[in-house]
Structure formats: C-alpha cells, structure tokens
Design a protein around this motif. Structure first.
Motif, PDB file in Angstrom:
ATOM      1  N   PHE B  30       0.849  -1.182   0.000  1.00  0.00           N
ATOM      2  CA  PHE B  30       0.000   0.000   0.000  1.00  0.00           C
ATOM      3  C   PHE B  30       0.884   1.231   0.000  1.00  0.00           C
ATOM      4  N   ALA B  31       0.675   2.103  -0.998  1.00  0.00           N
ATOM      5  CA  ALA B  31       1.569   3.233  -1.189  1.00  0.00           C
ATOM      6  C   ALA B  31       1.216   4.397  -0.272  1.00  0.00           C
ATOM      7  N   GLU B  32       2.269   5.153   0.078  1.00  0.00           N
ATOM      8  CA  GLU B  32       2.088   6.278   0.986  1.00  0.00           C
ATOM      9  C   GLU B  32       1.258   7.387   0.341  1.00  0.00           C
ATOM     10  N   ASN B  33       0.428   8.013   1.185  1.00  0.00           N
ATOM     11  CA  ASN B  33      -0.428   9.121   0.744  1.00  0.00           C
ATOM     12  C   ASN B  33      -1.302   8.789  -0.464  1.00  0.00           C
ATOM     13  N   LYS B  34      -1.700   7.545  -0.507  1.00  0.00           N
ATOM     14  CA  LYS B  34      -2.665   7.147  -1.525  1.00  0.00           C
ATOM     15  C   LYS B  34      -3.862   6.517  -0.823  1.00  0.00           C
ATOM     16  N   VAL B  35      -4.971   6.487  -1.545  1.00  0.00           N
ATOM     17  CA  VAL B  35      -6.121   5.749  -1.035  1.00  0.00           C
ATOM     18  C   VAL B  35      -6.196   4.443  -1.799  1.00  0.00           C
ATOM     19  N   THR B  36      -6.154   3.345  -1.049  1.00  0.00           N
ATOM     20  CA  THR B  36      -6.266   2.041  -1.699  1.00  0.00           C
ATOM     21  C   THR B  36      -7.593   1.421  -1.288  1.00  0.00           C
ATOM     22  N   ALA B  37      -8.346   0.976  -2.272  1.00  0.00           N
ATOM     23  CA  ALA B  37      -9.628   0.342  -1.954  1.00  0.00           C
ATOM     24  C   ALA B  37      -9.477  -1.165  -2.016  1.00  0.00           C
ATOM     25  N   LEU B  38     -10.092  -1.835  -1.047  1.00  0.00           N
ATOM     26  CA  LEU B  38     -10.169  -3.297  -1.079  1.00  0.00           C
ATOM     27  C   LEU B  38     -11.599  -3.638  -1.464  1.00  0.00           C
ATOM     28  N   ILE B  39     -11.756  -4.296  -2.604  1.00  0.00           N
ATOM     29  CA  ILE B  39     -13.113  -4.665  -2.998  1.00  0.00           C
ATOM     30  C   ILE B  39     -13.211  -6.174  -3.175  1.00  0.00           C
ATOM     31  N   GLY B  40     -14.437  -6.657  -3.224  1.00  0.00           N
ATOM     32  CA  GLY B  40     -14.661  -8.091  -3.394  1.00  0.00           C
ATOM     33  C   GLY B  40     -15.960  -8.485  -2.735  1.00  0.00           C
ATOM     34  N   PRO B  41     -16.510  -9.635  -3.110  1.00  0.00           N
ATOM     35  CA  PRO B  41     -17.786 -10.061  -2.527  1.00  0.00           C
ATOM     36  C   PRO B  41     -17.648 -10.382  -1.038  1.00  0.00           C
ATOM     37  N   SER B  42     -18.785 -10.419  -0.325  1.00  0.00           N
ATOM     38  CA  SER B  42     -18.761 -10.733   1.109  1.00  0.00           C
ATOM     39  C   SER B  42     -18.019 -12.034   1.341  1.00  0.00           C
ATOM     40  N   GLY B  43     -17.226 -12.031   2.414  1.00  0.00           N
ATOM     41  CA  GLY B  43     -16.528 -13.254   2.775  1.00  0.00           C
ATOM     42  C   GLY B  43     -15.237 -13.450   1.995  1.00  0.00           C
ATOM     43  N   CYS B  44     -14.819 -12.425   1.222  1.00  0.00           N
ATOM     44  CA  CYS B  44     -13.596 -12.608   0.439  1.00  0.00           C
ATOM     45  C   CYS B  44     -12.362 -12.363   1.284  1.00  0.00           C
ATOM     46  N   GLY B  45     -12.544 -11.826   2.504  1.00  0.00           N
ATOM     47  CA  GLY B  45     -11.414 -11.636   3.399  1.00  0.00           C
ATOM     48  C   GLY B  45     -10.903 -10.209   3.432  1.00  0.00           C
ATOM     49  N   LYS B  46     -11.619  -9.261   2.767  1.00  0.00           N
ATOM     50  CA  LYS B  46     -11.081  -7.898   2.704  1.00  0.00           C
ATOM     51  C   LYS B  46     -11.065  -7.225   4.068  1.00  0.00           C
ATOM     52  N   SER B  47     -12.150  -7.398   4.855  1.00  0.00           N
ATOM     53  CA  SER B  47     -12.150  -6.811   6.202  1.00  0.00           C
ATOM     54  C   SER B  47     -11.131  -7.500   7.096  1.00  0.00           C
ATOM     55  N   THR B  48     -11.017  -8.807   6.933  1.00  0.00           N
ATOM     56  CA  THR B  48     -10.060  -9.558   7.743  1.00  0.00           C
ATOM     57  C   THR B  48      -8.643  -9.064   7.487  1.00  0.00           C
ATOM     58  N   LEU B  49      -8.341  -8.834   6.206  1.00  0.00           N
ATOM     59  CA  LEU B  49      -7.014  -8.327   5.867  1.00  0.00           C
ATOM     60  C   LEU B  49      -6.801  -6.954   6.516  1.00  0.00           C
ATOM     61  N   LEU B  50      -7.829  -6.097   6.386  1.00  0.00           N
ATOM     62  CA  LEU B  50      -7.718  -4.748   6.944  1.00  0.00           C
ATOM     63  C   LEU B  50      -7.423  -4.808   8.442  1.00  0.00           C
ATOM     64  N   ARG B  51      -8.188  -5.675   9.137  1.00  0.00           N
ATOM     65  CA  ARG B  51      -8.072  -5.729  10.595  1.00  0.00           C
ATOM     66  C   ARG B  51      -6.788  -6.406  11.047  1.00  0.00           C
ATOM     67  N   SER B  52      -6.084  -7.071  10.141  1.00  0.00           N
ATOM     68  CA  SER B  52      -4.841  -7.687  10.603  1.00  0.00           C
ATOM     69  C   SER B  52      -3.720  -6.650  10.701  1.00  0.00           C
ATOM     70  N   PHE B  53      -3.890  -5.505  10.001  1.00  0.00           N
ATOM     71  CA  PHE B  53      -2.831  -4.497  10.081  1.00  0.00           C
ATOM     72  C   PHE B  53      -2.734  -3.854  11.464  1.00  0.00           C
ATOM     73  N   ASN B  54      -3.882  -3.555  12.094  1.00  0.00           N
ATOM     74  CA  ASN B  54      -3.776  -2.972  13.436  1.00  0.00           C
ATOM     75  C   ASN B  54      -4.019  -4.030  14.518  1.00  0.00           C
ATOM     76  N   ARG B  55      -3.821  -5.252  14.146  1.00  0.00           N
ATOM     77  CA  ARG B  55      -3.824  -6.380  15.082  1.00  0.00           C
ATOM     78  C   ARG B  55      -5.131  -6.511  15.851  1.00  0.00           C
ATOM     79  N   MET B  56      -6.229  -6.277  15.151  1.00  0.00           N
ATOM     80  CA  MET B  56      -7.530  -6.425  15.788  1.00  0.00           C
ATOM     81  C   MET B  56      -7.914  -7.891  15.999  1.00  0.00           C
TER      82      MET B  56
END
Lengths: 282, 253, 296
Positions: B30-56
């Motif tokens: 993920f590049a600095e000062n950019k907006v990166t969108a994670l898209i995909g159907p439900s259950g594709c793991g996009k939220s899971t990936l997001l939440r692994s960055f701040n160790r949720m």
C-alpha cells in the motif's frame, strides 16, 4: 366425556388456581407481617437497643450489625466478583481453566448456605483467627454472594457491544484501559443492579452467620469489626424460637420481621430503579 | 510510479479462523499518501485483511496468523513490539460508527488522554481534528453534547476525527459508509479526499462506485486470494482477469 | 505515562483478574477439602458403616450414636412433601404466566414471583411458627403444628420462585413454530399447551424441578424453625422431624472444637453437599439437554 371446550376451560381454570395460590402465599406473607408488625413499629423501636431481657426496647444494634456485615460483604465480594467476571468475559478463552472456573461458580451457587457457615467457621473464625465477629460473618456472606455477583456482572459485561472495545483499542488503548474507561462504565448500571440484589439476599441470610459471629444480645451498638454483633435475621430467629418469653415478645418479633422485609424491599426497589433508569437512557 | 514509497505491506500472509482458511498467501503493498480500496464479494477476506494491520485479531480466540506484515520496515507482529503503539500509528474507522457514550469533546479527548498528550495541547488538537473531519461547524457550540445524539453521518465523522486527532500514519476504514445515507456518504468521501495528503488510507468497500470515486489504487479479492491489483481507473476500465470483469460488471457479489 | 508503563499495568491487571478466577476455584476446593478432611477425621473414630446405616442420631447421649439415616430420611421426607406442593403449583403458574397471562398481568405476576424469592428464609420460617403451625394444629387437632408438613409447606414456598422462573423460561423458549403447527391442525390453546408446548419444554421443566429440589434440600432456617426438630426416626408428615441442615444449625453452636461430634457435623454436611450437588448436576444436565435440543 367432557367436550373440548369444557376441557380447555377447566385447564385454564386449574392454571389460574395455581397462579392464584402462589399469589396467595405472597399475599398472606405480606399481609400478616404488615398488619401485625406495623402496630409494634415505632421510631423508638428502630432507634434504641433492647431492654429488660429483650422484652421491650428496640433493634438498633441489629440494624447496625446487619448494615456493617453487608458493607463488609460488599467490600469483599464486589471487587473480587467483578474482577473474576472481567477475566471470564474479557480475557478468558474457552480453555479447561476457564471451564473449571465456570463449573466452580455454578457449583458454588448451589452450595447450601449452612455449608458456607461451616466454611466461614473453619476458614475465618478458626483458620484465620478472626474469631466470631462482624468481619468473619461479613466475609462468609461475601463468599456466598460471590457466584451471584460474578454471574450478574458477566451478563452486564456481555451486553456491552464489541464495537465499544474495538473503538478504544483502535485508538491505542491497552485492553485494561478499554475495560476501565469504556466497558466498565457502560456495564455499570447492570453491575449495580446485580450487586444490590445480591446484597439484599445476603442481608437476609441467617444460616451463614449462625456460627460466625451473630449474637443474641450485645450491649450498646458496638461497631467494632472484631466483635460479635446482632443482626436482623438472627434477631428474628432468636426472638421467635429461643426467647424465654416467646409469646410476650411476639409483637417485637413481628416488628423485626417487618423491618427486615422493608430493608429487603427497599434494596430490591433500588435495583429495579437502577435498571429502569438505565433503560430509559438508552 | 516507481518512486512511490510503500507504507504498508504483507508477505505471504495466511490467516485462519479455527479451521477456516480466510486469507491465502497474501502479498500486498500500500503506497504512501494514496487511497487504496479493497473490494470483493462478502466473505472474500477484505475486512479480515484490513483488521490484521492494526492487530484487531489479537483478541479473537481462534485466529491464527502466519507470514509477515510490515509498516515500512517495522514487523507489526514482532514479539517485542508494542501493540498499543501500532494501533496509535495505524488508526481505524469501523463499519458502524461507534462513538463512546461520552460527550463529543471527550470522544476525541480520550485518545489524547491515554496517549499522554499534554493537557494544554488537547483543546487545540480536538478543534483541529473536528475541522479536518468537516464536523467543526456543526458541533462547535455543543462540544459537551453526548456523541450518541449526533446523526449517523456525524457520528462517523466524529469517529474519523477521533482517529486523526492522534496523527496516525495510516487510517484503515472498514466500509465506513455502509450504514449511511447518500448525502452523508458524499461528505465522508470528500473528507477522504482531503485526508490523503496527510495519511495513507486503506478503505474496504462494497460499493464499486465509491471505490472509483475515492481510491487511487484498487485491490480485488475473492475467497481469500488477491485476484488483481492496479490503479483504480486501470482496474475498472481494463480488468485483466475474467473474475474481476465479472465482479465489477455486477455478475455476482 | 509512557507506553511501556501502560503495558506493564495492562499485564499486571490481566494477572490480577486471572488470579481472582483461580481464587474462585480455590473457594470451592476449600469447601470440598474442609468437608473431606473433617469427614475423614470422623471416620477414624466412627465407622462409615455405622454412620450410614445407623438409625439413631444422638451424639450427646451416654452411648453416643451417629446414625445419619433419621436425618437423611427427614430431609427427604420434607423435600418430597415440598415438591408435591411446589411442582404442580410451580409448573401451573409458569404455564399460566407464559401462555395465558396478558402483558399487564405478566407485569404484575413476574415481580410478584421475584418478590417471593426475595423474602428471607427466616421470615418465612417465622410465619411457619405463627401462621402455618397453628393452622395445621387446628386442622389436625394436634398440640402444635411444628412438623414435617409445616416444613414441607414452607420449603414449597421457598422453592416455588426457582421452579416458576426456570420453568417459565423453558416454556417461553419453545419455538413459536411448534405452537403454530399445533394451532394449524385445529388444536386449541389448552391442547397445544398439554400436548405440544409442555412436552417440548420437558427437559427445561425437569431442570427447574431439580434446581428446586436442590434449593429445598439445602434450606436451613425454615426447617429449623418450623419442623419441631425432634431427633428421632421420622414417622410421617404429622410428626416432628429434624433435617440435616437443622441438625448442623442446632449443634454446631454448642459442640467443642475438634471433638468426634464436631467432625460428625462436617460428615453430615458432606452428605448434604453431595445431595444438593446431585440435584444441581441433574438440573444442569437437563438445562444443557434443553439448550442443545432447541439450538438445533
């Protein structure tokens, strides 16, 4: 053969009768205690000590004793129970350790109160040499209250949405900080309700204080924690079974029972008020 | 393109919930000062990936992670690292606005307080954060009002203010507009645009129009795999994979 | 506070919370150990066979005897009596509250049951002496009404809130689809209740009964005050009895520390513990069965 309709009516009637009987039990308890206790109740009765071998006078020392033991119970059982509930709901994973804790809590809530009395005698009175005292009795009632406080607190914690915890953690709060600053304040009304209900139960218990410090009579209204004490439920027990002039002190026993009932009802109303007020705030 | 600085990255990241393999060997940057969108159907793991960055996932009992995640060169799952510091540097905005049941002011002040920002600076920071989040004009006279009385869109902007007040380097947004009306959504999208000068933003979204409106880069995920990643315009106009083509044209999801 | 200190606090408190969990286990373990320890001390002096089969409890006689049978039979008798009253009343009330009572009536009945649960046992025992006792005496022509029947009535009152509450939860938890299916084939409300709802809620209702039994067996003050406490082999409901709990309550206050008699009281407490444990475990078993059954 009775018709389907008659059968249904009879069934409804029997259930109504059952419910009516249960209400009748409650009604007779309240009616008897209030009608016969009220005449003997006076300001003097609740503001002075017993006199002339307990045939006259009041129950101030018993009120003081009950308040003191209940305070000790709260000081001991509330932090202990709340901490344990926090562990179970916020930290514990489903391990054999947490399952053992839960099994212990379920078992403890089923242990008869007289056995708590024995345990208090063995542990506090004899083991820790606290003697028969307010302290021993309060701690014993604290142990008895523990499973209820843990269960109600855990329920209150469970109702706090996970998003609240995530919000705090997401800002860099430690887990302890999220519990202290967010989870506990949100669960507070529920916890308080449980605590007050549990304490009202503890205040009315007699069996656990029989051997741990309750006394038939003490002089003055001593508030010392290492002394024996009078307590409302124990006083009622003694007046109604052990006094040498049982018939003569019956009005006093009634008045004592009514005071005890009023204390319990007030505590219960407090709990309902907290619950009600919290609901309206949501 | 090549001089882009990579702010956040994963290396062979795998994640399981119990026996369920949710993220499969993810390598993303993920590049600095950019907006990166994670898209995909439900259950594709996009939220899971997001939440692994701040160790949720740390508190999810049956979550298991393998592989590496980096904030620049910092290994986010290093044993000696402070999780609270990670979460301070990587802020998060959740799907459903979750203000604390406190006043508007205290909602923002809370993060400052626990992170030991000097008392004297806090008032200014709160004001600044509210301005940055386009909320100041609406609430400046009622900072002591309970945050729960704000509208849904205002609550979500408050949550963004709460996050930017801590000056994170990265803001993770987990479908921040999914519970909002179109007008509130547009406000938040505007806000995202203005935030990207200062922050690196990763946003999970269901809404492909939104991804096109707000993001510079888009990653398309499907069943725990990254299928395609590219500049947003590129991915939507000229998808390389059939799966991506089908998804963005609304054949499933 | 810097991060390191805050995280130190976090770890310390986590440990503290965990420790309280261990202490809870320790409390139950302590109770268990106390009972076992003192029971063993008792069995060194009195044979377990004499204890379990002895028909006389007379620790202070010249020939001290420690037979627990009369106490167990007393406890059982009073509990059975209580259940004969409380089970039909409790289930009937639970069914009425959940199936027939309107919203307003419910709002009266549920607090009434909670109120009944809140009344201290000593107050109910007192009413056993002043209301139930004389009542039984007048009906049966006995000199006083302090007997097993009196104890059973009071224990029924004590156990009723438990039974009503849990049975009502069980009846409420029966899915509406069951009832709808029954109405669909033309059954009326009563038939639906008897043939569909109650059978479906049966494990939960049995759980309610078992937990009520546990409550009744372990209850002290009411039986202590209202059953007359004659330490003899019980002959029936109109005779005075003395339960395990009452025996402990009466004798523990006067017995010298660490005598055979002292240990004997812990031994009967151990038996009491096992009896309530059995009832509660049975209750829990049925609760779980009910949950599993309806979770599917």
């Amino acid at each position: 053969m009775i018709s389907k309709k008659t059968g249904a009516f009879l069934g409804w009637f029997v259930l109504l009768l059952c419910t009516g009987t249960v209400c009748f039990f409650l009604g007779i308890i309240l009616a008897d205690l209030i009608t016969k206790g009220w005449p003997a109740l006076s300001w003097e009765f609740i503001s002075s000590g017993p006199t002339e071998g307990m045939t006259t006078g009041g129950i101030l020392p018993a009120i003081v004793g009950t308040v003191l033991t209940t305070v000790i119970t709260a000081i001991f059982a509330v932090p202990f129970g709340v901490c344990c509930a926090i562990y179970l709901n916020e930290y514990a994973k489903d391990t054999s350790f947490s399952r053992l804790i839960r099994a212990s809590i379920r078992n403890l809530s089923g242990v008869p109160s007289i056995i708590y009395g024995l345990f208090g005698l063995a542990l506090f009175v004899q083991g820790l040499s606290l003697g028969t005292s307010v302290l021993s009795a309060g701690l014993t009632l604290g142990l008895l209250s523990l499973p209820y406080i843990i269960t109600t607190t855990e329920e209150a914690l469970r109702r706090v949405p996970a998003s609240m915890r995530e919000a705090a953690l997401g800002l860099g709060a430690t887990q302890f900080e999220s519990i202290r600053d967010v989870v506990l304040p949100a669960a507070l009304p529920g916890i308080l309700t449980g605590v007050v209900l549990t304490l009202s139960r503890a205040a009315g218990e007699t069996a656990p204080i029989l051997f741990t410090g309750a006394a038939f009579y003490i002089t003055g209204t001593s508030g010392a924690l290492n002394q024996e004490f009078m307590a409302l439920p124990y006083h009622l027990y003694m007046l109604s079974t052990q006094h040498q002039a049982i018939e003569q002190v019956r009005p006093l026993a009634y008045a004592t029972a009514l005071v005890l009932l009023i204390v319990i009802v007030l505590l219960n109303l407090t709990a309902f008020y907290i619950r009600y007020k919290h609901r309206n705030n949501d | 393109m090549t001089e882009e600085k990579i702010k956040l990255s994963t290396q062979n990241l795998n994640l399981w919930f119990g026996n369920k393999h949710v993220l499969k060997n993810i390598n993303a940057a993920f590049a600095e000062n950019k907006v990166t969108a994670l898209i995909g159907p439900s259950g594709c793991g996009k939220s899971t990936l997001l939440r692994s960055f701040n160790r949720m996932h740390d508190l999810t009992p049956d979550a298991r992670i393998e592989g590496k995640l980096f904030l620049e060169s910092l290994d986010l799952y290093d044993k000696n690292i402070s999780v609270t510091q990670v979460r301070k540097r990587i802020g998060m905005v959740f799907q459903k606005a979750n203000p604390f049941p406190k006043s508007i002011y205290d909602n923002i002040n809370y993060g400052l307080k626990i992170n030991d920002i000097p008392q004297g600076d806090r008032k200014g920071i709160v004001e600044n954060a509210l301005k940055e989040s386009y909320l100041w004009e609406e609430v400046k006279d009622e900072l002591n009002k309970p945050a729960t009385r704000l509208s849904g869109g205002q609550q979500q902007r408050l949550c963004i203010a709460r996050t930017v007040a801590l000056r994170p380097e990265i803001i993770l947004m987990d479908e921040p507009c999914s519970a909002l009306d179109p007008i509130s959504t547009l406000k938040i999208e505007d806000l995202i645009h203005s935030l990207k000068d200062k922050y690196t933003i990763v946003i999970v979204t269901h809404n492909m129009q939104q991804a096109q409106r707000v993001s510079d880069k888009t990653i398309f995920m499907y069943l725990g795999d990254i299928i395609e990643e590219a500049d947003t315009a590129e991915l939507f106009n000229n998808p390389q994979k059939e799966l991506t083509q089908n998804y963005i044209s609304g054949h499933f999801g | 506070m810097n991060t390191r200190v805050r995280e130190r606090y976090d770890a310390v408190f986590k440990l503290l919370f965990k420790t309280t969990g261990m202490l809870v286990i320790a409390v139950l373990g302590g109770i268990f150990l106390m009972l076992v320890w003192n029971t063993v001390a008792f069995f060194i002096k009195v044979s377990p066979v004499d204890f379990i089969t002895g028909t006389q409890w007379n620790p202070s006689g010249s020939q001290a005897s420690y037979g627990i049978l009369p106490l167990v039979v007393s406890t059982t008798l009073v509990t059975i009596g209580a259940m004969l009253i409380a089970i039909p009343l409790g289930i009937g009330t639970a069914a009425f509250i959940s199936e027939y009572a309107g919203k307003r009536l419910k709002n009266f009945l549920k607090p009434a049951v909670e109120m009944l649960a809140a009344i201290p046992s000593v107050a109910i025992g007192f009413l056993g002496i002043v209301v139930v006792g004389p009542g039984i005496a007048a009906l049966t022509g006995q000199p006083n009404g302090l007997n097993a029947l009196n104890g059973a009535v009071l224990l029924a009152v004590m156990a009723l809130p438990t039974i009503v509450t849990i049975a009502e939860d069980a009846i409420n938890a029966v899915p509406a689809s069951y009832r709808e299916a029954s109405y669909g084939v033309g059954a009326n409300r009563w038939q639906t209740l008897v043939f569909v709802t109650i059978p479906a809620a049966a494990p939960g209702i049995i759980a309610a009964i078992m937990l009520g039994v546990g409550r009744a067996i372990g209850e002290t003050m009411t039986v202590l005050m209202a059953t007359g406490n004659v330490s003899a082999f019980p002959k029936g409901f109109f005779h005075s009895v003395r339960t395990i709990t009452a025996t402990i309550a009466i004798e523990m206050g006067e017995v010298p520390y660490q005598t055979t008699h002292y240990f004997a009281l812990f031994a009967i407490a151990a038996v009491l513990f096992l009896m309530t444990l059995a009832a509660n475990l049975a209750g829990e078993y049925f609760v779980n069965r009910f949950r599993k059954y309806h979770a599917a």
